[in-house]
Design a protein around this motif. Structure first.
Motif, PDB file in Angstrom:
ATOM      1  N   HIS A  76       1.052  -1.272  -0.061  1.00 36.34           N
ATOM      2  CA  HIS A  76       0.002  -0.124   0.120  1.00 36.34           C
ATOM      3  C   HIS A  76       0.873   1.272  -0.053  1.00 36.34           C
ATOM      4  N   ARG A 126      -6.640   3.890  -8.572  1.00 42.08           N
ATOM      5  CA  ARG A 126      -7.852   2.831  -8.572  1.00 42.08           C
ATOM      6  C   ARG A 126      -7.118   1.673  -7.596  1.00 42.08           C
ATOM      7  N   SER A 127      -5.918   1.393  -7.811  1.00 43.15           N
ATOM      8  CA  SER A 127      -5.387   0.217  -7.372  1.00 43.15           C
ATOM      9  C   SER A 127      -5.193   0.596  -5.688  1.00 43.15           C
ATOM     10  N   GLU A 130      -8.709  -0.009  -4.335  1.00 43.58           N
ATOM     11  CA  GLU A 130      -8.924  -1.551  -4.222  1.00 43.58           C
ATOM     12  C   GLU A 130      -8.361  -1.969  -2.970  1.00 43.58           C
ATOM     13  N   HIS A 133     -10.356  -2.372   0.055  1.00 42.87           N
ATOM     14  CA  HIS A 133     -11.687  -3.464  -0.112  1.00 42.87           C
ATOM     15  C   HIS A 133     -11.422  -4.691  -0.054  1.00 42.87           C
ATOM     16  N   ILE A 134      -9.830  -5.088   0.066  1.00 44.29           N
ATOM     17  CA  ILE A 134      -9.505  -6.703  -0.073  1.00 44.29           C
ATOM     18  C   ILE A 134     -10.134  -7.273   1.403  1.00 44.29           C
ATOM     19  N   ASN A 138     -12.810 -12.039  -1.093  1.00 47.44           N
ATOM     20  CA  ASN A 138     -12.734 -11.505  -2.445  1.00 47.44           C
ATOM     21  C   ASN A 138     -11.040 -11.282  -2.672  1.00 47.44           C
ATOM     22  N   THR A 142      -9.697  -9.273  -6.241  1.00 43.75           N
ATOM     23  CA  THR A 142      -9.713  -7.884  -6.128  1.00 43.75           C
ATOM     24  C   THR A 142      -7.953  -7.775  -6.390  1.00 43.75           C
ATOM     25  N   ASP A 145      -7.274  -7.618  -9.984  1.00 46.69           N
ATOM     26  CA  ASP A 145      -7.421  -6.412 -10.716  1.00 46.69           C
ATOM     27  C   ASP A 145      -6.506  -5.335 -10.276  1.00 46.69           C
ATOM     28  N   ILE A 146      -5.941  -5.231  -9.035  1.00 47.80           N
ATOM     29  CA  ILE A 146      -4.900  -4.330  -8.625  1.00 47.80           C
ATOM     30  C   ILE A 146      -3.537  -4.472  -9.469  1.00 47.80           C
ATOM     31  N   TRP A 149      -4.115  -3.526 -13.091  1.00 51.55           N
ATOM     32  CA  TRP A 149      -3.912  -1.840 -13.047  1.00 51.55           C
ATOM     33  C   TRP A 149      -2.679  -1.287 -12.874  1.00 51.55           C
TER      34      TRP A 149
END
Length: 200
Positions: A76, A126-127, A130, A133-134, A138, A142, A145-146, A149
């Motif tokens: 992060h 966006r990454s 997201e 929201h991990i 999911n 997720t 997707d990360i 991106w």
């Protein structure tokens, strides 16, 4: 557009202030040095598996007390550092593109590059969103997707730097800045992949 950018900048600035104040309050609490040392060692070890380990460590070491030994917080933080670098470079390039003395071909390359960089900033943003929201339920979806991106952001940055002639003064300045962002993005992707493999 300008107003929404200002709001976003203010939002990220406030988040940064909150992180800094958290770090400062942690530092003042006396029992933190061991956590910082553990975090620093964890960052160094994790960065050794990236393509640019020295840049990785240098860019993340100051966040050691926040990251501690969390692979998620490390990934992060790497994304946040990369986003901040991409945004500041984009602003500097916008300023440069409006200055006189640039050749028409350079202006065109700069405009193309700014578009690529704008896409990269959106993908990184966006990454980061997201990452918040991990959940266990999911995680894989997720994370995929990360990773997609961040990979797209890296492609955009590489395309951007390729548009500049290496032997011009402006080309050298832009390429060196874009390459730094690309290297940070590459490192962030490697740390994300490491985090994903622990939970895969």
């Amino acid at each position: 557009m300008e107003a929404s950018n200002s709001k976003l900048f203010l939002k990220y600035f406030l988040i940064l202030l909150a992180i800094i104040s958290h770090i400062n309050s942690c530092s003042a609490s006396g029992h933190e040095p061991s956590k910082i040392a553990a975090g620093t060692e964890f960052i160094k070890t994790s960065c050794s598996s990236t393509t640019y380990p020295r840049l990785c460590f240098k860019s993340l070491a100051s966040h050691a007390s926040l990251i501690q030994t969390s692979p998620k917080l490390l990934a992060h933080a790497a994304l946040n550092v990369t986003l901040a670098s991409a945004k500041s470079t984009s602003a500097a390039m916008l300023k440069m593109s409006k200055s006189s003395g640039m050749k028409p071909r350079e202006v065109e390359a700069m405009q193309d590059c700014l578009e690529e960089l704008s896409d990269s900033v959106d993908e990184l943003r966006r990454s980061i969103g997201e990452m918040g929201h991990i959940k266990a339920s999911n995680f894989q979806l997720t994370m995929n997707d990360i990773q997609t991106w961040v990979s797209a952001a890296l492609t955009d940055e590489t395309t951007c730097s390729d548009g500049f002639v290496k032997n011009t003064a402006n080309g050298k300045v832009v390429r060196s800045r874009i390459l730094k962002i690309a290297h940070l993005t590459s490192n962030a992707l490697a740390l994300l992949n490491g985090y994903a493999s622990l939970n895969g």
